[in-house]
Scaffold this motif. Structure first.
Motif, mmCIF file in Angstrom:
data_model
loop_
_atom_site.group_PDB
_atom_site.id
_atom_site.type_symbol
_atom_site.label_atom_id
_atom_site.label_comp_id
_atom_site.label_asym_id
_atom_site.label_seq_id
_atom_site.Cartn_x
_atom_site.Cartn_y
_atom_site.Cartn_z
ATOM 1 N N ILE A 2 0.845 -1.192 0.000
ATOM 2 C CA ILE A 2 0.000 0.000 0.000
ATOM 3 C C ILE A 2 0.882 1.244 0.000
ATOM 4 O O ILE A 2 1.777 1.377 0.840
ATOM 5 N N ASN A 3 0.638 2.164 -0.958
ATOM 6 C CA ASN A 3 1.424 3.394 -0.968
ATOM 7 C C ASN A 3 0.809 4.420 -0.021
ATOM 8 O O ASN A 3 -0.258 4.204 0.567
ATOM 9 N N THR A 4 1.485 5.534 0.142
ATOM 10 C CA THR A 4 1.076 6.539 1.124
ATOM 11 C C THR A 4 -0.322 7.082 0.840
ATOM 12 O O THR A 4 -1.154 7.214 1.751
ATOM 13 N N ARG A 5 -0.601 7.383 -0.432
ATOM 14 C CA ARG A 5 -1.899 7.974 -0.767
ATOM 15 C C ARG A 5 -3.040 7.002 -0.515
ATOM 16 O O ARG A 5 -4.085 7.379 0.034
ATOM 17 N N GLY A 11 -7.426 5.530 5.766
ATOM 18 C CA GLY A 11 -7.591 6.197 7.050
ATOM 19 C C GLY A 11 -8.805 7.107 7.083
ATOM 20 O O GLY A 11 -9.453 7.268 8.126
ATOM 21 N N PHE A 12 -9.140 7.705 5.920
ATOM 22 C CA PHE A 12 -10.316 8.575 5.858
ATOM 23 C C PHE A 12 -11.605 7.815 6.206
ATOM 24 O O PHE A 12 -12.576 8.417 6.690
ATOM 25 N N ILE A 13 -11.633 6.507 5.957
ATOM 26 C CA ILE A 13 -12.823 5.702 6.259
ATOM 27 C C ILE A 13 -13.157 5.798 7.746
ATOM 28 O O ILE A 13 -14.327 5.856 8.133
ATOM 29 N N ALA A 14 -12.121 5.836 8.582
ATOM 30 C CA ALA A 14 -12.345 5.946 10.024
ATOM 31 C C ALA A 14 -13.076 7.243 10.358
ATOM 32 O O ALA A 14 -13.994 7.256 11.198
ATOM 33 N N LYS A 233 0.890 4.052 7.674
ATOM 34 C CA LYS A 233 1.409 4.035 6.305
ATOM 35 C C LYS A 233 0.977 5.238 5.470
ATOM 36 O O LYS A 233 1.456 5.416 4.352
ATOM 37 N N GLY A 234 0.049 6.045 5.996
ATOM 38 C CA GLY A 234 -0.452 7.171 5.223
ATOM 39 C C GLY A 234 0.140 8.500 5.664
ATOM 40 O O GLY A 234 1.149 8.552 6.368
ATOM 41 N N ASP A 235 -0.497 9.578 5.241
ATOM 42 C CA ASP A 235 -0.070 10.940 5.576
ATOM 43 C C ASP A 235 -0.735 11.317 6.898
ATOM 44 O O ASP A 235 -1.889 11.738 6.939
ATOM 45 N N ILE A 236 -0.015 11.170 7.992
ATOM 46 C CA ILE A 236 -0.590 11.361 9.322
ATOM 47 C C ILE A 236 -0.990 12.818 9.555
ATOM 48 O O ILE A 236 -1.950 13.104 10.267
ATOM 49 N N GLN A 237 -0.263 13.757 8.942
ATOM 50 C CA GLN A 237 -0.604 15.168 9.119
ATOM 51 C C GLN A 237 -1.927 15.499 8.433
ATOM 52 O O GLN A 237 -2.793 16.179 8.991
ATOM 53 N N LEU A 238 -2.115 15.002 7.222
ATOM 54 C CA LEU A 238 -3.360 15.242 6.509
ATOM 55 C C LEU A 238 -4.524 14.560 7.214
ATOM 56 O O LEU A 238 -5.614 15.130 7.336
ATOM 57 N N LEU A 239 -4.314 13.363 7.728
ATOM 58 C CA LEU A 239 -5.359 12.663 8.462
ATOM 59 C C LEU A 239 -5.732 13.428 9.734
ATOM 60 O O LEU A 239 -6.909 13.481 10.107
ATOM 61 N N GLY A 240 -4.734 13.996 10.396
ATOM 62 C CA GLY A 240 -5.002 14.751 11.611
ATOM 63 C C GLY A 240 -5.910 15.939 11.354
ATOM 64 O O GLY A 240 -6.888 16.159 12.077
ATOM 65 N N LYS A 290 7.413 16.571 -4.057
ATOM 66 C CA LYS A 290 8.828 16.932 -4.185
ATOM 67 C C LYS A 290 9.728 15.781 -3.741
ATOM 68 O O LYS A 290 10.779 15.544 -4.311
ATOM 69 N N ALA A 291 9.264 15.068 -2.677
ATOM 70 C CA ALA A 291 10.094 13.980 -2.154
ATOM 71 C C ALA A 291 10.019 12.739 -3.022
ATOM 72 O O ALA A 291 11.009 12.062 -3.262
ATOM 73 N N ASP A 292 8.796 12.416 -3.501
ATOM 74 C CA ASP A 292 8.581 11.185 -4.291
ATOM 75 C C ASP A 292 7.335 11.344 -5.124
ATOM 76 O O ASP A 292 6.227 11.199 -4.616
ATOM 77 N N PRO A 293 7.458 11.625 -6.408
ATOM 78 C CA PRO A 293 6.289 11.836 -7.262
ATOM 79 C C PRO A 293 5.362 10.638 -7.312
ATOM 80 O O PRO A 293 4.193 10.796 -7.675
ATOM 81 N N LEU A 294 5.834 9.451 -6.971
ATOM 82 C CA LEU A 294 4.995 8.262 -7.047
ATOM 83 C C LEU A 294 4.383 7.892 -5.701
ATOM 84 O O LEU A 294 3.682 6.891 -5.588
ATOM 85 N N ALA A 295 4.641 8.673 -4.656
ATOM 86 C CA ALA A 295 4.140 8.331 -3.324
ATOM 87 C C ALA A 295 2.640 8.514 -3.260
ATOM 88 O O ALA A 295 2.072 9.327 -3.937
#
Length: 295
Positions: A2-5, A11-14, A233-240, A290-295
């Motif tokens: 599973i990739n980050t996105r 996580g949004f399901i929660a 495994k996801g973007d914890i800041q965006l989920l927060g 910027k860090a990883d275009p495929l993330a």
């Protein structure tokens, strides 16, 4: 893998499931909180064990260190015990607002994690989201300083869940199936506290029991498993920051169900919360690109 996105969307399901928490909880009255906690977590834990058995991953539970089981149990049990107690010692709206500092704390605390960095968009988004949640939950009223103990417990509640969520990322090697054990242990502790502190009042009728089962399957069940995937495994800041959508969606559901009345504050809160999430999303995706275009 599973990739980050993808993990972030899981996580949004929660957050969506937690939006049903208020409506389903209303339907479980007059069952006391700790008994309700025990039943719901028993259902959620059983759900996790069945899932682990069907997917052939049940044996992974034997490989988990007991310290992780202790950590997860204290996180789930501690949050709910503090939350229910805070709402008894302080007005529910105000105590709920303070407890709902956890999304903002997740965003800020996540900046301390290895490989993570706070951007201005995260901070501004978290601030806007908190303002929206404050307006939504308090309906524009202020906090009363007469219930200090309840407020302190609500702060402890927010710190417990944000700390659990952020530290869970450091335990990324622990399988998500371990959440089933967290839930069952939480159910046991809640049941013991219920026997010591509460009078037993079972859910009333098919609707009451249906709401309890619904809570155990969704907001107090599946939500914790998908949240575990998202924060590890996801973007914890965006989920927060996106977690601020939970009180908004919850209120909208209550309005649709006729339990709450629509207001101007609701519309303004919607703009603040949506704008805050948008700022955080832009900051996260810009940084990840910027860090990883495929993330």
């Amino acid at each position: 893998m599973i990739n980050t996105r993808t993990a972030t969307f899981i996580g949004f399901i929660a957050i969506l499931l937690w939006a049903l928490l208020a409506l389903l909880t209303v339907a479980t009255a007059p069952t006391p909180p700790l008994l309700l906690n025990a039943i719901c977590f028993a259902v959620g834990g059983t759900l996790g064990l069945i899932w682990a058995r069907v997917t052939g991953r049940l044996h992974h539970l034997r490989t988990v260190n007991w310290r992780i089981y202790l950590f997860g149990t204290l996180g789930l049990f501690g949050y709910h015990a503090l939350y229910f107690t805070a709402l008894r010692l302080a007005p529910p709206a105000q105590a709920g607002l303070i407890a709902y500092l956890w999304p903002l704390l997740i965003v800020l605390m996540s900046g301390l994690l290895p490989g993570e960095r706070l951007r201005l968009g995260h901070i501004l988004g978290g601030g806007l989201g908190f303002l929206g949640a404050a307006l939504l939950i308090t309906d524009g009223s202020g906090l009363n300083a007469d219930h200090a103990m309840g407020y302190l417990l609500a702060i402890a509640c927010a710190l417990t869940w944000s700390g659990y969520s952020v530290l869970s990322r450091r335990l990324g090697a622990a399988p998500t199936e371990s959440v089933a054990v967290f839930c069952l242990a939480t159910a046991l502790l809640s049941a013991l506290l219920h026997l010591a502190l509460e009078e037993t009042v079972w859910p009333v009728g098919a609707w009451g029991w249906g709401a309890v089962i619904g809570l155990g399957l969704g907001p107090v069940g599946l939500a914790f498993y998908v949240w575990d995937i998202g924060i590890k495994k996801g973007d914890i800041q965006l989920l927060g920051v996106a977690s601020y959508a939970a009180p908004l969606l919850s209120t909208l559901i209550l309005v649709i169900a006729g339990v709450a009345t629509p207001s101007v504050n609701l519309a303004v809160a919607a703009l603040l919360i949506t704008g805050g999430a948008g700022l955080a999303a832009r900051a996260s995706f810009a940084m990840k690109s910027k860090a990883d275009p495929l993330a």
